[in-house]
Scaffold this motif. Structure first.
Motif, PDB file in Angstrom:
ATOM      1  N   VAL A 253       0.828  -1.209   0.000  1.00  0.00           N
ATOM      2  CA  VAL A 253       0.000   0.000   0.000  1.00  0.00           C
ATOM      3  C   VAL A 253       0.859   1.254   0.000  1.00  0.00           C
ATOM      4  O   VAL A 253       0.625   2.194  -0.777  1.00  0.00           O
ATOM      5  N   PHE A 254       1.875   1.301   0.836  1.00  0.00           N
ATOM      6  CA  PHE A 254       2.690   2.509   0.917  1.00  0.00           C
ATOM      7  C   PHE A 254       3.609   2.651  -0.300  1.00  0.00           C
ATOM      8  O   PHE A 254       3.926   3.775  -0.707  1.00  0.00           O
ATOM      9  N   ALA A 255       4.017   1.540  -0.882  1.00  0.00           N
ATOM     10  CA  ALA A 255       4.765   1.623  -2.138  1.00  0.00           C
ATOM     11  C   ALA A 255       3.908   2.258  -3.222  1.00  0.00           C
ATOM     12  O   ALA A 255       4.386   3.073  -4.031  1.00  0.00           O
ATOM     13  N   ALA A 256       2.615   1.909  -3.228  1.00  0.00           N
ATOM     14  CA  ALA A 256       1.690   2.504  -4.198  1.00  0.00           C
ATOM     15  C   ALA A 256       1.494   3.994  -3.915  1.00  0.00           C
ATOM     16  O   ALA A 256       1.398   4.808  -4.850  1.00  0.00           O
ATOM     17  N   CYS A 257       1.430   4.372  -2.646  1.00  0.00           N
ATOM     18  CA  CYS A 257       1.323   5.798  -2.301  1.00  0.00           C
ATOM     19  C   CYS A 257       2.522   6.565  -2.850  1.00  0.00           C
ATOM     20  O   CYS A 257       2.369   7.640  -3.450  1.00  0.00           O
ATOM     21  N   ALA A 258       3.715   6.011  -2.655  1.00  0.00           N
ATOM     22  CA  ALA A 258       4.925   6.682  -3.147  1.00  0.00           C
ATOM     23  C   ALA A 258       4.922   6.767  -4.668  1.00  0.00           C
ATOM     24  O   ALA A 258       5.256   7.811  -5.257  1.00  0.00           O
ATOM     25  N   GLU A 259       4.520   5.693  -5.321  1.00  0.00           N
ATOM     26  CA  GLU A 259       4.512   5.653  -6.791  1.00  0.00           C
ATOM     27  C   GLU A 259       3.496   6.614  -7.375  1.00  0.00           C
ATOM     28  O   GLU A 259       3.736   7.225  -8.424  1.00  0.00           O
ATOM     29  N   ASN A 260       2.361   6.775  -6.701  1.00  0.00           N
ATOM     30  CA  ASN A 260       1.276   7.608  -7.222  1.00  0.00           C
ATOM     31  C   ASN A 260       1.232   9.000  -6.600  1.00  0.00           C
ATOM     32  O   ASN A 260       0.283   9.744  -6.822  1.00  0.00           O
ATOM     33  N   ASP A 261       2.267   9.348  -5.835  1.00  0.00           N
ATOM     34  CA  ASP A 261       2.376  10.687  -5.257  1.00  0.00           C
ATOM     35  C   ASP A 261       1.217  11.012  -4.324  1.00  0.00           C
ATOM     36  O   ASP A 261       0.710  12.137  -4.287  1.00  0.00           O
ATOM     37  N   VAL A 262       0.747  10.013  -3.578  1.00  0.00           N
ATOM     38  CA  VAL A 262      -0.318  10.177  -2.597  1.00  0.00           C
ATOM     39  C   VAL A 262       0.309  10.250  -1.211  1.00  0.00           C
ATOM     40  O   VAL A 262       1.072   9.370  -0.817  1.00  0.00           O
ATOM     41  N   ALA A 263       0.008  11.301  -0.481  1.00  0.00           N
ATOM     42  CA  ALA A 263       0.572  11.481   0.856  1.00  0.00           C
ATOM     43  C   ALA A 263      -0.147  10.589   1.865  1.00  0.00           C
ATOM     44  O   ALA A 263      -1.360  10.375   1.780  1.00  0.00           O
ATOM     45  N   VAL A 264       0.607  10.086   2.825  1.00  0.00           N
ATOM     46  CA  VAL A 264       0.041   9.305   3.926  1.00  0.00           C
ATOM     47  C   VAL A 264      -0.271  10.272   5.065  1.00  0.00           C
ATOM     48  O   VAL A 264       0.605  10.997   5.534  1.00  0.00           O
ATOM     49  N   GLU A 265      -1.522  10.290   5.484  1.00  0.00           N
ATOM     50  CA  GLU A 265      -1.910  11.192   6.559  1.00  0.00           C
ATOM     51  C   GLU A 265      -1.408  10.699   7.906  1.00  0.00           C
ATOM     52  O   GLU A 265      -1.551   9.528   8.243  1.00  0.00           O
ATOM     53  N   ILE A 266      -0.820  11.621   8.675  1.00  0.00           N
ATOM     54  CA  ILE A 266      -0.593  11.397  10.100  1.00  0.00           C
ATOM     55  C   ILE A 266      -1.735  12.122  10.801  1.00  0.00           C
ATOM     56  O   ILE A 266      -1.748  13.353  10.904  1.00  0.00           O
ATOM     57  N   ASN A 267      -2.718  11.346  11.222  1.00  0.00           N
ATOM     58  CA  ASN A 267      -3.926  11.908  11.813  1.00  0.00           C
ATOM     59  C   ASN A 267      -3.644  12.283  13.265  1.00  0.00           C
ATOM     60  O   ASN A 267      -3.213  11.452  14.067  1.00  0.00           O
ATOM     61  N   SER A 268      -3.885  13.540  13.618  1.00  0.00           N
ATOM     62  CA  SER A 268      -3.480  14.078  14.904  1.00  0.00           C
ATOM     63  C   SER A 268      -4.465  13.829  16.032  1.00  0.00           C
ATOM     64  O   SER A 268      -4.164  14.184  17.179  1.00  0.00           O
TER      65      SER A 268
END
Length: 336
Positions: A253-268
């Protein structure tokens, strides 16, 4: 201090401390009640007692207003400042100072407690350059998700609101549901009109790991997805109880985020703290971008960014890889 400022600070601190919405509503209602009045008119109505009979003013809020008119810091506010008036945490202050905005917030258009104007004014007051209005999408009916027609009306309100600001901007966005098949819960045409899209899973959180992985991958690969919101859906404390995190192939999943320029949210939000620390590390190693967001449902909850900044700094995430440290122009270019 002006009475409205005292009431606003009280509401902010209570909201940031995640107090009951019923408790904070009294102070927000009092702000609305006296907002049309000048300082002199407020003082006159305090002196002749008529303010006590004004709709939206209760005994506690009246005392706050009366003490502010007399030139004092209201006792209620002084007590709150002493108890919870400092930063939410002393950690992460260096990174927190670099954050320029927040990509995830809610208003009364869906399940937030206040209108867009209140969210905007507070965001500007605490130093944001921008705030994304990201109310829920249609399928999340429990949260009063926006139909296409309602979202279009919200876009008009955002344009009108932005005309009132010179150095701050409300961005048009959505927290769009990731449906069971990985489709996004809004048409491509509508999503294309927005500045930014947060895509989140809200349903069937316990589905099989392989199926959840494919569901998330489909959403991440959608060309309008910008941010993967609270990726595990877990709850670890708070009034809603606890909920285990969803399971999925995090590396994929995170490899796909990096490949597709999608940021991973750090929910506060303290009840979420999502992603967990181990998954933040997986996303960091995968080369992901990150977005530190409050997921605020009330103006004071915008202050929860302190917690997200502390977690990101502890994880060693470089500021350059956190999109909410970017200038507005760069953020919009990336999101488009």
């Amino acid at each position: 201090m002006r009475p409205t400022e005292a009431l606003d600070e009280i509401a902010f601190l209570l909201e940031r401390d995640l107090a009951s919405p019923f408790k904070t509503k009294a102070f927000r209602s009092a702000i609305v009640a006296i907002a049309p009045l000048s300082d002199d008119e407020i003082a006159t109505r305090v002196a002749d007692g008529s303010l006590k009979r004004t709709k939206g003013i209760g005994s506690t809020t009246y005392t706050v207003i009366e003490q502010a008119v007399d030139g004092d810091v209201p006792g209620y506010l002084a007590d709150l400042r002493e108890k919870i008036g400092g930063p939410v945490t002393d950690a992460g202050t260096s990174l927190r100072a670099k954050l320029k905005g927040d990509l995830h917030s809610h208003s009364t258009w869906s399940d937030g407690t206040t209108d867009l104007a209140s969210m905007a004014r507070t965001a500007q007051r605490i130093g944001h350059d921008y705030l994304v209005a990201s109310d829920h999408s249609p399928s999340l009916t429990i949260a009063n998700g926006l139909s296409t027609e309602r979202l279009e009306k919200q876009l008009v309100e955002l344009d009108e609101l932005n005309a009132q600001f010179d150095d701050f901007r409300m961005l048009a966005g959505i927290e769009v549901d990731i449906l069971i098949d990985g489709e996004l819960d809004q048409s491509d045409e509508v999503l294309g009109r927005l500045d930014l899209v947060v895509a989140s899973v809200h349903s069937k959180l316990r589905m099989d790991s392989n199926a959840m992985t494919e569901r998330m991958l489909a959403a991440i690969r959608h060309p309008r997805s910008n941010v993967l919101g609270h990726c595990t859906g877990r709850l670890i404390q708070g009034s809603r109880g606890t909920r285990p995190q969803s399971t999925f192939d995090a590396a994929t999943v995170f490899a796909a985020c990096a490949e597709n320029d999608v940021a991973v949210e750090i929910n506060s939000r303290p009840e979420r703290q999502d992603p967990p620390d181990d998954l933040i590390q997986v996303a960091l190693d995968a080369g992901c971008l990150f977005s530190i967001d409050s997921d605020a449902h009330a103006p004071g909850q915008l202050g929860l960014l302190d917690l997200g900044a502390a977690r990101a700094e502890a994880a060693g995430i470089p500021a350059e890889r956190i999109v909410t440290t970017w200038q507005l122009e760069r953020l919009l270019e990336w999101a488009s």
